[in-house]
Design an enzyme around this catalytic site. Sequence first.
Site, PDB file in Angstrom:
ATOM      1  N   HIS A 127      -9.679   0.888   4.941  1.00  0.00           N
ATOM      2  CA  HIS A 127      -8.384   1.086   5.601  1.00  0.00           C
ATOM      3  C   HIS A 127      -8.564   2.021   6.797  1.00  0.00           C
ATOM      4  O   HIS A 127      -9.395   2.929   6.777  1.00  0.00           O
ATOM      5  CB  HIS A 127      -7.367   1.672   4.618  1.00  0.00           C
ATOM      6  CG  HIS A 127      -5.968   1.677   5.131  1.00  0.00           C
ATOM      7  ND1 HIS A 127      -5.509   2.647   6.005  1.00  0.00           N
ATOM      8  CD2 HIS A 127      -4.925   0.832   4.920  1.00  0.00           C
ATOM      9  CE1 HIS A 127      -4.249   2.394   6.304  1.00  0.00           C
ATOM     10  NE2 HIS A 127      -3.868   1.303   5.660  1.00  0.00           N
TER      11      HIS A 127
ATOM     12  N   ASN B 158       0.863  -1.180   0.000  1.00  0.00           N
ATOM     13  CA  ASN B 158       0.000   0.000   0.000  1.00  0.00           C
ATOM     14  C   ASN B 158       0.899   1.230   0.000  1.00  0.00           C
ATOM     15  O   ASN B 158       1.507   1.561   1.023  1.00  0.00           O
ATOM     16  CB  ASN B 158      -0.914  -0.006   1.224  1.00  0.00           C
ATOM     17  CG  ASN B 158      -1.759   1.256   1.320  1.00  0.00           C
ATOM     18  OD1 ASN B 158      -1.899   2.010   0.356  1.00  0.00           O
ATOM     19  ND2 ASN B 158      -2.340   1.485   2.489  1.00  0.00           N
TER      20      ASN B 158
ATOM     21  N   GLY C 143       2.796   2.535  11.183  1.00  0.00           N
ATOM     22  CA  GLY C 143       3.624   3.726  11.122  1.00  0.00           C
ATOM     23  C   GLY C 143       4.178   4.176  12.451  1.00  0.00           C
ATOM     24  O   GLY C 143       4.725   5.271  12.566  1.00  0.00           O
TER      25      GLY C 143
ATOM     26  N   GLU D 296      -5.351  -5.037  10.459  1.00  0.00           N
ATOM     27  CA  GLU D 296      -4.365  -3.986  10.697  1.00  0.00           C
ATOM     28  C   GLU D 296      -4.582  -3.384  12.091  1.00  0.00           C
ATOM     29  O   GLU D 296      -5.467  -2.564  12.281  1.00  0.00           O
ATOM     30  CB  GLU D 296      -4.440  -2.899   9.616  1.00  0.00           C
ATOM     31  CG  GLU D 296      -5.845  -2.454   9.225  1.00  0.00           C
ATOM     32  CD  GLU D 296      -5.841  -1.165   8.426  1.00  0.00           C
ATOM     33  OE1 GLU D 296      -4.783  -0.770   7.921  1.00  0.00           O
ATOM     34  OE2 GLU D 296      -6.920  -0.544   8.333  1.00  0.00           O
TER      35      GLU D 296
ATOM     36  N   SER E 242       2.809  -2.811  10.004  1.00  0.00           N
ATOM     37  CA  SER E 242       4.239  -2.493   9.899  1.00  0.00           C
ATOM     38  C   SER E 242       5.116  -3.734   9.715  1.00  0.00           C
ATOM     39  O   SER E 242       6.029  -3.998  10.496  1.00  0.00           O
ATOM     40  CB  SER E 242       4.703  -1.712  11.140  1.00  0.00           C
ATOM     41  OG  SER E 242       4.061  -0.457  11.202  1.00  0.00           O
TER      42      SER E 242
ATOM     43  N   GLU F  23      -7.016   4.468   7.855  1.00  0.00           N
ATOM     44  CA  GLU F  23      -6.904   5.891   7.565  1.00  0.00           C
ATOM     45  C   GLU F  23      -8.169   6.433   6.920  1.00  0.00           C
ATOM     46  O   GLU F  23      -8.539   7.597   7.148  1.00  0.00           O
ATOM     47  CB  GLU F  23      -5.674   6.134   6.682  1.00  0.00           C
ATOM     48  CG  GLU F  23      -4.379   5.893   7.429  1.00  0.00           C
ATOM     49  CD  GLU F  23      -3.171   5.673   6.555  1.00  0.00           C
ATOM     50  OE1 GLU F  23      -2.085   5.445   7.098  1.00  0.00           O
ATOM     51  OE2 GLU F  23      -3.304   5.727   5.307  1.00  0.00           O
TER      52      GLU F  23
ATOM     53  N   LYS G 172       0.125   4.284  -0.278  1.00  0.00           N
ATOM     54  CA  LYS G 172      -0.506   5.468   0.320  1.00  0.00           C
ATOM     55  C   LYS G 172      -0.270   6.692  -0.577  1.00  0.00           C
ATOM     56  O   LYS G 172      -0.275   6.562  -1.800  1.00  0.00           O
ATOM     57  CB  LYS G 172      -0.020   5.660   1.757  1.00  0.00           C
ATOM     58  CG  LYS G 172      -0.267   4.411   2.610  1.00  0.00           C
ATOM     59  CD  LYS G 172      -0.038   4.641   4.081  1.00  0.00           C
ATOM     60  CE  LYS G 172      -0.325   3.364   4.860  1.00  0.00           C
ATOM     61  NZ  LYS G 172      -0.215   3.556   6.321  1.00  0.00           N
TER      62      LYS G 172
END
Length: 251
Positions: free
Chosen positions: A95, A9, A173, A167, A212, A97, A11
């Site tokens: 996702h 991904n 991150g 996730e 991660s 985010e 991003k």
Amino acid sequence: MRQPLVMGNWKLNGTKASVEALIKGLAPAAAAHPSVQVAVCPPVIFLGQVEQLAADTKIAYGAQNADVHEAGAFTGENSPVMLKEFGCTYSLVGHSERRTLHAESDDVVAAKYEAIQKVGLIPVLCIGETLEQFEAGVTNSVVETQLKAVIDRCGIASFSNAVVAYEPVWAIGTGKTATPEIAQAVHAHIRQYLAGFDADVAAKVQILYGGSVTGATAADLFGQPDIDGGLVGGASLKVDDFSQIIAGAAK
């Protein structure tokens, strides 16, 4: 046996030059490990370039998001039909985010999942808990709620042509990674929950770890019985790191 899938991904990262370097650099690793499915999800503006570069490779690709609408007055959105026309195999949906920064609810995620699947794309359903939820010990109930929204709308059979990506939001991150044992426990619970609706579907669905993943952690994570690969963030932007992760998924 479920085939491992390693998906990058990207991003909101990339340039024309870096996209070319990544696809050309990853092609040998994808070819060297035919037992592993390899895919990337670039920013949508690069899909045409990826389509051309990946044409003669074993690298599949997808979108990071899709709209519920196929066409119309929806400025700035990306139609699942258009994504399919550019050769996408996958689209991420839900996702963390998107859920956090764009306030996408479980119902919105389920509607997008349905729209993605309707046009022949494979939805990669992202689910997972925040640090607060993890520390409160409610991880299992969080992922169950997120899965149930999709099951209620699309049915358990829809997971025969879908991927689930767990996730843990607290490990994205941040440099933190769930131990293989923690990740396996959640993956096993996800599969067990789906099996409560259809054991055959649950046994076959690929469940990826999306917290991660690095070249150093990949082999231990992917060696767990219910972890079928990874949804990789930052490491997928580096040819050497992502190639190590692909190698770590080879069985």
